[in-house]
Enzyme design. Structure first.
Site, PDB file in Angstrom:
ATOM      1  CB  SER A 158     -35.604 -11.481  14.916  1.00  0.00           C
ATOM      2  OG  SER A 158     -35.891 -12.171  16.103  1.00  0.00           O
ATOM      3  CE  LYS A 218     -33.738 -15.547  14.834  1.00  0.00           C
ATOM      4  NZ  LYS A 218     -33.938 -14.190  14.317  1.00  0.00           N
TER       5      LYS A 218
END
Length: 774
Positions: free
Chosen positions: A677, A720
């Protein structure tokens, strides 16, 4: 030896029987081919070749199924029996070897060579004959199965071959061994073989006699003990003493019959009780059986609590105990609704996934309370032994059932809420794989007949509502994960933490520390200060510890008379707890060249990740530091390859790429970092460093990159985003394919952030980089 004699003769295969020369015996013949051979013999000279077939089970033997050497015998009598078989009296005359078969269609006929016996007797043969007779005499004395008259008859035989054949006929040998003796033509070798066989038989008979004596002695001792026990019972009865074991057995039998065990389990329990009754109390096995019966009696077989299917009650119970967690509450209410309509439903297996401290265990306890079910919890953290799940077999010393059966005994009902805590922390080693054993527990198609090694009877787990918890889905084996329904608990927003603190944590800590509300007052801005500057976590565990610390300090003030009540403000908290360890917001204070803010997902929730890129004169080499995993290293290589391929469009000279070494560093190097990511974050930092264009300080980003610059979707967007919100970021760049996950993010957080979905790195650079050089 005379010249060879060849003749053609009918052949009769024998099953499980062998005829030696000089031996007379009766035979029953029933097979069609054998009857035809006998009829042919009786019309001729009454001579027939008797040969044993290799396998008794062969009904229609072929030449390859018959041994090569047999005995030519004279048929003395033949009698037809009422059942259709023919009984004959045959006398063996001489050995014969089959040379070839002349007829196999009707009865067998074969061309044979007659083997004549060697009648020569030398000194060695004489010695061997005497040794065989001595051994046979000893064998008869030990065996007691052969008449003494037989020995007298054998002692009168002078021909060595006849002596060997008669003795071999009387020995209890297998057909293969008898055939070997028949095929041994050399008389000396045959006598030696007999000596070996007789010697071995004497050893076996001696051992049988010894074992028989031991058994007899043991039986006498057992009978003596039985007699003494009966005497003791009679004495106790006369003295009026309580016959404890008999009363105990009667009590156990009554409890077994009155229990709600299934019939098969009840039968097993009664069988074990009968064994227990016969075994002396002093025996070690007596305690093992008694313990097993106790386990069978204490387990719930049919006892269950009645579910409270009132949806409104369940909703109120869950809302009262927990703030937020809407998805989990919704799933429990769905389960109740379906059960109310169907009246029966196999227990679901829910897996609550989230960082520590978000309330997974307490949520499971609240579900049990809402359903009016008993609650039982076992921790699987560090479990390596399969026997922890399935139990030990009763043959081992100190054997016990596994944790599942122990939990069911503790619950006392067949339908508890069963929490399997930390299922992601199971491991495996040489003692087996507990995760594999857990498959049967959590499979709704199998767990109605769960097998525990100790109980050894199928146990129904289908009515149990299993709830598992995990911090990290990645460490759960895929087959086990397939049996569970994942519900993610990402963490709490600052607003949610404020509500949880005011409504749950503070009242609970006041009760535990003996404080009253008028003694401990705290304002919302003080709680917010505590959350922002003294904790940084996805859950509320550390926050509760801080509140507990404040309660202790206030309690000390009140007890010492320093103050009668305390009102906590940000200044008071700083005085009591010391300087704040964290600063609210971790975003950069100003735009930076070569520094990009990424968003990461860890087992403890979301976190921000700063990626720094610096340039130095060199040969275009790439250096990576910061304890990066393989995936992160590959992302860095892919990001650099894309930048090189797009150098002209990005206004980066070839000379700059070739003569500058690129160093990518991710701070906090002691913490392992890995995962797909960080690709676009690394690419943005590299482009920023090479073009000297600063990265906007309020922008965070997450997404993986391909060599063509495409942005790929990622996981853990909610976690996140919460970390970005905590860090004070304002704009988040996300992959276009992750737009669907925005609904999972709390509205209060969504409203304060700007989300930019992108499909290509060019779009990322457009939104992330500022204009001009810094």
């Amino acid at each position: 030896m005379s010249n060879k004699q060849i003749r053609t003769i009918p052949l009769l295969p024998l099953r499980g029987l062998l005829v030696y020369p000089s031996v007379v015996l009766h035979l029953d013949v029933g097979r069609d081919k054998s009857v035809e051979a006998l009829e042919k013999v009786m019309m001729d000279d009454h001579k027939i070749l008797l040969v044993t077939q290799k396998e008794i089970a062969t009904e229609n033997p072929q030449p390859e199924d018959i041994y090569e050497i047999g005995t030519i015998s004279a048929v003395k009598q033949m009698l037809k029996l009422p059942n259709g078989t023919i009984r004959i009296l045959a006398e063996g005359e001489s050995r014969a070897r089959i040379l070839s078969y002349t007829n196999t269609e009707g009865c067998f006929e074969a061309e044979v060579e007659i083997i004549e016996d060697d009648l020569t007797i030398d000194v060695e043969t004489e010695a061997l004959m005497r040794t065989v007779l001595d051994q046979f005499s000893n064998y008869i004395n030990l065996s007691k199965k052969i008449n003494v008259e037989t020995l007298a008859t054998v002692q009168d035989i002078e021909e060595p071959s006849r002596l060997a054949d008669i003795i071999a006929y009387h020995l209890p040998l297998k057909i293969r061994e008898k055939q070997n003796l028949l095929e041994t033509i050399d008389i000396k070798e045959r006598l030696r073989t007999l000596i070996r066989i007789l010697s071995n038989e004497q050893k076996v008979l001696g051992l049988e006699k010894k074992i028989g004596q031991q058994v007899k002695k043991s039986m006498e001792r057992t009978q003596k003990e039985y007699y003494l026990r009966e005497q003791m019972k009679a004495i106790q009865k006369e003295l009026g003493e309580r016959e404890s074991k008999e009363d105990e057995i009667g009590d156990l039998r009554t409890r077994i019959m009155d229990s709600k065990m299934t019939e098969s389990v009840k039968e097993t329990a009664l069988k074990e009780l009968r064994r227990y009754e016969k075994i002396p109390t002093s025996s070690a096995e007596s305690g093992v059986i008694r313990n097993y019966i106790d386990w069978l009696l204490q387990l719930p077989w049919q006892t269950e609590t009645e579910d409270n299917l009132d949806i409104h009650h369940a909703k109120d119970t869950l809302n009262e105990a927990h703030y937020g967690l809407d998805k989990v509450k919704e799933r429990v209410l769905e389960y109740l609704s379906v059960q109310k309509l169907t009246k029966s439903l196999k227990g679901p297996i829910l897996c609550l996934v989230g960082p520590p401290g978000v309330g997974k265990t307490s949520l499971a306890r609240s579900v049990a309370k809402a359903l009016n079910r008993h609650f039982v919890r076992i921790s699987l953290g560090g479990v390596r032994d399969e026997a922890e799940i399935r139990g030990h077999r009763r043959t081992y010393v100190g054997a016990m059932p596994g944790r599942i059966i122990q939990g069911m005994k503790k619950a006392g009902t067949v339908n508890p809420v069963f929490l399997l805590d930390e299922i992601d922390k199971m491991s495996n080693d040489f003692r087996g794989d507990p995760a594999a054993a857990m498959l049967e527990v959590l499979d709704p198609e199998q767990n109605n007949t769960f097998s525990d090694h100790y109980i050894e009877e199928p146990y129904d787990l289908s009515k149990v509502m299993f709830i598992t918890t995990a911090n990290n889905v990645g460490t759960i084996p895929r087959p086990l994960l397939d049996r569970m329904e994942l519900i993610s608990i990402a963490g709490y927003t600052e607003i949610e933490k404020l509500h949880i603190t005011m409504e749950h944590l503070i009242p609970r800590q006041l009760r535990e520390h003996g404080l009253k509300k008028n003694q401990f007052r705290i304002k919302e801005e003080a709680v917010q200060f505590l959350i922002r500057h003294y904790t940084r976590e996805a859950g509320v565990r550390n926050l509760e510890r801080r509140i507990a610390s404040l309660c202790r300090k206030v309690a000390k003030m009140i007890v010492t008379g320093e103050q009668k009540s305390v009102t906590l403000t940000p200044r008071t908290i700083e005085k009591l707890l010391g300087k704040p360890p964290f600063h609210y917001g971790m975003a950069e204070q100003e735009d930076q060249v070569g520094v990009a803010t990424g968003l990461a997902y860890t087992p403890f929730g979301g976190d921000t990740l700063f990626i720094e890129v610096s340039l130095a004169k060199g040969k275009g080499r790439l250096t990576l530091t910061g304890k990066l995993g393989d995936v992160m290293k590959e992302s860095a290589q892919a990001a650099l390859s894309y930048v090189r391929s797009r150098a002209e469009a990005l206004d980066i000279s070839d000379e700059r790429l070739e003569k500058m070494d690129i160093h990518i560093h991710v701070p906090e190097g002691a913490t392992p970092k890995d995962g797909p990511s960080a690709g676009i974050t690394m690419a943005t930092a590299i482009v920023s460093a090479l073009t000297q264009r600063p990265v906007k300080k309020e922008v965070g980003m997450t997404g993986e990159i391909t060599l063509r610059g495409r942005v790929l979707p990622i996981g853990g967007l909610k976690e996140k985003t919460l970390s970005a919100h905590r860090a004070g970021l304002k704009t988040i760049i996300i992959p276009k394919d992750n737009e669907k996950d925005l609904d999972d993010i709390p509205k209060s957080v969504r409203d304060e952030l700007t989300f930019i979905p992108v499909q290509h790195l060019d779009e990322v650079l457009k939104h992330a980089l500022g204009g001009g050089k810094k």
